[in-house]
Design a protein around this motif. Structure first.
Motif, short mmCIF file in Angstrom:
data_model
loop_
_atom_site.label_atom_id
_atom_site.label_comp_id
_atom_site.label_asym_id
_atom_site.label_seq_id
_atom_site.Cartn_x
_atom_site.Cartn_y
_atom_site.Cartn_z
N ARG A 74 -6.63 2.59 -13.15
CA ARG A 74 -7.78 2.78 -12.25
C ARG A 74 -8.74 1.59 -12.34
NH1 ARG A 74 -7.91 7.83 -10.09
NH2 ARG A 74 -6.68 9.44 -11.16
N ASN A 75 -8.92 1.08 -13.55
CA ASN A 75 -9.79 -0.08 -13.71
C ASN A 75 -9.24 -1.29 -12.97
OD1 ASN A 75 -11.61 1.32 -15.31
ND2 ASN A 75 -10.62 0.73 -17.23
N ILE A 76 -7.93 -1.47 -13.03
CA ILE A 76 -7.30 -2.59 -12.32
C ILE A 76 -7.49 -2.43 -10.81
CG2 ILE A 76 -5.06 -3.60 -11.72
CD1 ILE A 76 -4.24 -3.03 -14.65
N LEU A 77 -7.28 -1.23 -10.31
CA LEU A 77 -7.44 -0.98 -8.87
C LEU A 77 -8.89 -1.21 -8.44
CD1 LEU A 77 -5.26 2.25 -8.58
CD2 LEU A 77 -4.66 -0.02 -7.74
N ASN A 78 -9.83 -0.80 -9.27
CA ASN A 78 -11.25 -0.94 -8.92
C ASN A 78 -11.71 -2.40 -8.93
OD1 ASN A 78 -11.58 1.82 -8.61
ND2 ASN A 78 -12.23 2.15 -10.72
N ARG A 79 -10.99 -3.25 -9.63
CA ARG A 79 -11.36 -4.67 -9.68
C ARG A 79 -10.93 -5.43 -8.44
NH1 ARG A 79 -8.57 -6.34 -15.04
NH2 ARG A 79 -9.07 -8.46 -14.29
N ASN A 80 -10.07 -4.82 -7.63
CA ASN A 80 -9.63 -5.43 -6.36
C ASN A 80 -9.03 -6.81 -6.54
OD1 ASN A 80 -10.49 -3.25 -4.67
ND2 ASN A 80 -12.60 -3.95 -4.91
N ILE A 81 -8.21 -6.96 -7.57
CA ILE A 81 -7.58 -8.26 -7.80
C ILE A 81 -6.29 -8.41 -7.00
CG2 ILE A 81 -8.59 -8.55 -10.07
CD1 ILE A 81 -5.99 -7.61 -11.32
N PHE A 82 -5.83 -7.30 -6.42
CA PHE A 82 -4.64 -7.32 -5.59
C PHE A 82 -4.98 -6.89 -4.16
CE2 PHE A 82 -2.88 -6.25 -9.85
CZ PHE A 82 -2.09 -7.37 -10.03
N THR A 83 -4.22 -7.39 -3.22
CA THR A 83 -4.28 -6.94 -1.82
C THR A 83 -2.95 -6.31 -1.47
OG1 THR A 83 -5.79 -8.73 -1.23
CG2 THR A 83 -4.63 -7.64 0.57
N VAL A 84 -2.98 -5.19 -0.79
CA VAL A 84 -1.76 -4.47 -0.44
C VAL A 84 -1.56 -4.47 1.07
CG1 VAL A 84 -0.53 -2.26 -0.54
CG2 VAL A 84 -1.96 -2.98 -2.47
N THR A 85 -0.34 -4.75 1.50
CA THR A 85 0.02 -4.65 2.92
C THR A 85 1.29 -3.81 3.04
OG1 THR A 85 1.30 -6.71 2.82
CG2 THR A 85 -1.00 -6.88 3.54
N PHE A 86 1.57 -3.38 4.26
CA PHE A 86 2.75 -2.58 4.55
C PHE A 86 3.59 -3.27 5.63
CE2 PHE A 86 -0.34 0.27 2.76
CZ PHE A 86 0.40 1.12 1.94
N ASN A 87 4.87 -3.43 5.36
CA ASN A 87 5.83 -3.94 6.35
C ASN A 87 5.46 -5.32 6.89
OD1 ASN A 87 7.41 -1.48 6.34
ND2 ASN A 87 5.70 -0.56 7.47
N GLN A 88 4.89 -6.15 6.03
CA GLN A 88 4.53 -7.50 6.46
C GLN A 88 5.57 -8.54 6.05
OE1 GLN A 88 1.77 -8.18 8.51
NE2 GLN A 88 2.03 -5.96 8.61
N ASN A 89 6.37 -8.23 5.02
CA ASN A 89 7.35 -9.23 4.58
C ASN A 89 8.52 -8.52 3.89
OD1 ASN A 89 8.71 -11.54 3.76
ND2 ASN A 89 6.81 -12.65 3.37
N PHE A 90 9.22 -7.70 4.66
CA PHE A 90 10.33 -6.92 4.11
C PHE A 90 11.39 -7.83 3.49
CE2 PHE A 90 14.41 -4.79 4.25
CZ PHE A 90 14.13 -3.53 3.77
N ARG A 91 11.71 -8.91 4.19
CA ARG A 91 12.78 -9.79 3.72
C ARG A 91 12.50 -10.36 2.33
NH1 ARG A 91 16.52 -12.03 7.45
NH2 ARG A 91 16.42 -11.00 9.47
N GLU A 92 11.27 -10.78 2.12
CA GLU A 92 10.95 -11.36 0.82
C GLU A 92 10.89 -10.29 -0.27
OE1 GLU A 92 7.88 -14.61 -1.16
OE2 GLU A 92 7.70 -14.11 0.98
#
Length: 212
Positions: A74-92
Motif C-alpha cells: 500500500r505504501n508503494i502504491l501511495n507513493r505513485n512511483i509507477f504508472t499503469v496502463t491497459f492494452n497499450q503494449n501487448f506485444r512487449e
C-alpha cells in the motif's frame, strides 16, 4: 488422454488425468483457443513438445474481494512511483513474459508460436495486457484472456521489485469495478497465494465459468 483431430472439439474437463492434462495435439488457432478458455482449458507446453491442453483440479483462482494488499505494498502504491496502463503494449508485455528468467525454470513455455497466437487474440480484443511503467520505461506487466465475466491470467513479469504486483492489483481493481466474478490463476504457486488466491474444486470453477 484425448488426442485432438483437426475438428474443433475438446472432451469434457472431467476426463483430464490426475495431473490435469486433458488432451494433446490440435493447433493454436484463435477459434480453438477461444473454445478452450470458454471450456476451462488452457495450453501449456514447452518448445519441441506437442501442444498439451490442461484443466487442473483443483483450480487456483482469486475471488476479487479476497485480494490481499500488504501494508508495504500500500505504501508503494501511495507513493505513485509507477504508472499503469491497459492494452497499450501487448506485444512487449508478452515478449518480456517469454524472456524473463524464473527461479527453478530452465526455459519458457511461451513459445514463439504461442506469442503469435496470443497476438492474434489481442487483435480480436480477447487477449489483454496490463503495463507498469517507471520513468516512461516498461518495468512490469501481465497478460491474459478476457471472457467478459472471468479473466484468465496467463503470465506476469517484473524488471524491478513489486512491478508485477502493481499490475496484478490494478487488474483486480478494474475487474471489480466492471463486475467480473473471478480471476483465474490456473495452478497454485505461493506468490499468488500471498495475494489472496486459493484453490477451489474444478467443478466449482466450471460452474462460475458457465454462469454467463
Amino acid at each position: 488422454m484425448y488426442y485432438l483431430s483437426p475438428a474443433l472439439f475438446f472432451p469434457p474437463v472431467s476426463q483430464a488425468n490426475r495431473d490435469g492434462i486433458l488432451a494433446i495435439g490440435g493447433d493454436l488457432s484463435s477459434e480453438r483457443l477461444q473454445l478452450a478458455y470458454k471450456s476451462g482449458i488452457f495450453p501449456w507446453f514447452e518448445e519441441g513438445e506437442p501442444i498439451m491442453w490442461w484443466s487442473p483440479n483443483p483450480r487456483m483462482v482469486l475471488f476479487l474481494d479476497e485480494l490481499i494488499v500488504s501494508k508495504s505494498m500500500r505504501n508503494i502504491l501511495n507513493r505513485n512511483i509507477f504508472t499503469v496502463t491497459f492494452n497499450q503494449n501487448f506485444r512487449e508485455v508478452i515478449s518480456h513474459c517469454q524472456n524473463i528468467k524464473r527461479d527453478g525454470q530452465n526455459g519458457t513455455w511461451i513459445t514463439n508460436d504461442m506469442i503469435e497466437a496470443y497476438r492474434k487474440l489481442h487483435e480480436l480484443g480477447i487477449a489483454k495486457s496490463v503495463e507498469v511503467w517507471q520513468n516512461e520505461k516498461l518495468v512490469g506487466g501481465l497478460y491474459g484472456i478476457d471472457l467478459g465475466h472471468v479473466f484468465c491470467g496467463e503470465s506476469m513479469f517484473s524488471l524491478v521489485s513489486n512491478a508485477s504486483k502493481v499490475a496484478f492489483i490494478a487488474l483486480v481493481n478494474q475487474l471489480k469495478a466492471t463486475n467480473y466474478q473471478l480471476l483465474d490463476c490456473q495452478v497454485y504457486n505461493p506468490h499468488l497465494e500471498s495475494l489472496g488466491c486459493r484453490e477451489i474444486d474444478r467443478a466449482a470453477f466450471m460452474e462460475i465459468l458457465k454462469s454467463k
